[in-house]
Design an enzyme around this catalytic site. Structure first.
Site, PDB file in Angstrom:
ATOM      1  N   GLU A  70      -0.034  -5.963  -0.236  1.00  0.00           N
ATOM      2  CA  GLU A  70       1.644  -4.969  -0.157  1.00  0.00           C
ATOM      3  C   GLU A  70       0.582  -4.075   1.183  1.00  0.00           C
ATOM      4  OE1 GLU A  70       2.773  -0.988  -0.340  1.00  0.00           O
ATOM      5  OE2 GLU A  70       2.521  -2.126  -2.476  1.00  0.00           O
ATOM      6  N   HIS A  71      -0.423  -3.698   0.819  1.00  0.00           N
ATOM      7  CA  HIS A  71      -1.394  -2.862   2.521  1.00  0.00           C
ATOM      8  C   HIS A  71      -2.262  -4.055   3.283  1.00  0.00           C
ATOM      9  CE1 HIS A  71      -2.334   0.622   0.270  1.00  0.00           C
ATOM     10  NE2 HIS A  71      -1.365   0.644  -0.683  1.00  0.00           N
TER      11      HIS A  71
END
Length: 445
Positions: A70-71
């Protein structure tokens, strides 16, 4: 003359509400599902992409990789430099973010409606064309480790929650923290992130939700333009997870820590989730949670523990049925001065036993239903909230029909349904009872 209860009046209002909520559902040829929620009151749109992949889909030993990716999704693609995605959204007056849970990972932008084409193009670009350099993944790995330091390792309540959840699920991956176990996070690599990305980030594993000042035809055309050319992942199998064995013994834990300012007792029971086409039990549990602890002044636990006996400063109950697999029903109570956690737990159990024995107070039952139905109406006034509601539901196995049927399912619950749900739920063999308490000496004990 017809007479209506409060809940019936609210339900009638819900049926005739003119707030946001006209919903259209379609699927592209490559498998991408799309939901459009129209709301033409303001020239704003929320664009969300939900992937059916969360921390519970990780393989053993790789906890945290869903959140790690996600990051990394905010790094570059073949068309965008690292960080350019968010900078472009901000430059156009919008905002964007993402979040990871057990069952899904979601990305969203809130922006002017005439910029939908822009954000959809960028989101489609990173669905298949993410580029990760050595510097990108190594830097971001340190970011998520520091995030764990700040949000979990420095907070005794968060550590307590991790330990309690690990005790709740004997076999199912819901027992792992979404952010990951620290020792496994530290070992994650670029290859781990790319393997996860290539396996799960595909149109046939995603749900597009667009809410706001748009029409279904407009979204269909833009989705076809941007997402339509993306190749699906072949052979993407249905989600296969290990299941819980029969739980035969209550689990109890005490977590003492010198940093604890306010002790409390918390108990979680394994509970059924909302199932496609059958949400009746979940609806009964939703109302049960509200009756027991939804309002500190009028709920069963609030009246018994806070106002009548004075043994608690706070008492509540929680249940959220939006889960792919079995979820939890939670009870929590914070003791008043000079009240031990064991005494408070006994009083909490006695209050619940009286509730089951005496049955539901009809007036309170009516108030809770009215409040829940009013919340359904208020939710229609929040475009981003509606987008999240449909995205989360579909990412956990429900359909658009299930979401739209939920208010009616709540209204159909009877007092007898609630008591039956309580009798089935409150089986201590499927419970974890935890005490968070202040340690006598420094550190944990």
């Amino acid at each position: 003359m017809l007479r209506f209860t409060g809940a019936a009046l609210v339900a009638a209002s819900l049926a005739g509400a003119t707030l946001a909520g006209d919903v259209t559902h379609f699927t592209l040829d490559n498998g991408l599902e799309a939901v459009v929620i129209e709301d033409h009151r303001a020239p704003v749109v929320v664009h969300m992409v939900w992937y059916r992949a969360g921390s519970a889909d990780e393989v053993p030993g790789k906890s945290g990789v869903a959140h790690f990716l996600e990051h990394l999704m905010f790094k570059g693609t073949d068309d965008l430099a690292p960080g350019e995605f968010s900078k472009t959204v901000a430059a156009n007056g919008g905002s964007d973010n993402a979040f990871t849970s057990y069952d899904y990972t979601a990305y969203f932008q809130r922006i002017a409606a005439d910029r939908l084409d822009l954000v959809m193009g960028m989101e489609a670009d990173r669905m298949r064309d993410l580029i990760l350099s050595e510097d990108d993944w190594k830097t971001e790995l340190q970011v998520i480790i520091e995030e764990r330091n700040q949000r979990t390792d420095s907070d005794p309540a968060a550590i307590f929650g991790e330990q309690r959840r690990a005790a709740q699920y004997l076999n199912h991956p819901y027992g792992r923290p979404v952010i990951g176990w620290r020792h496994e996070m530290e070992a994650l690599t670029r290859t781990d992130a790319l393997d996860w990305y290539r396996r799960y980030y595909a149109p046939n594993n995603a749900i597009l939700v667009v809410a706001g000042d748009v029409t279904p035809d407009e979204v269909r055309a833009l989705a076809g333009q941007h997402y339509g050319p993306l190749e699906p992942t072949p052979g993407l199998a249905p989600r296969q997870r290990v299941s819980e064995p029969p739980q035969l013994a209550e689990r109890r834990l005490r977590f003492p820590d010198a940093r604890v300012a306010q002790p409390y007792v918390m108990r979680t029971y394994l509970a059924p989730e909302r199932d496609p086409g059958d949400q009746t039990r979940a609806a009964a549990l939703t109302i049960l949670a509200e009756l027991l602890g939804g309002n500190s002044a009028t709920s069963v636990l609030g009246r018994a523990l806070v106002f009548d006996s004075g043994c608690a400063l706070y008492a509540s109950a929680f249940y959220d049925g939006l889960s792919l697999d079995d979820t939890t029903f939670t009870l929590v109570a914070v003791p008043a001065a000079d009240i031990g956690l064991d005494e408070l737990e006994a009083d909490m159990d006695a209050a619940i036993a009286r509730f089951i024995d005496e049955g539901v107070n009809s007036d309170q039952f009516e108030r809770v239903k009215t409040q829940l139905m009013a919340a359904e109406i208020y939710a229609r006034d929040n475009v981003e909230g509606l987008a999240r509601r449909y995205g989360e539901a579909m990412a956990t196995g429900l359909s658009v029909k299930d979401v739209t049927a939920w208010p009616e399912t709540l209204m159909a619950v009877t007092e007898a349904d609630v008591i039956a749900a309580a009798r089935e739920l409150f089986d201590r063999r499927r419970a974890v009872t935890g005490y968070l308490e202040k340690a006598e000496t420094g550190g944990t004990q």
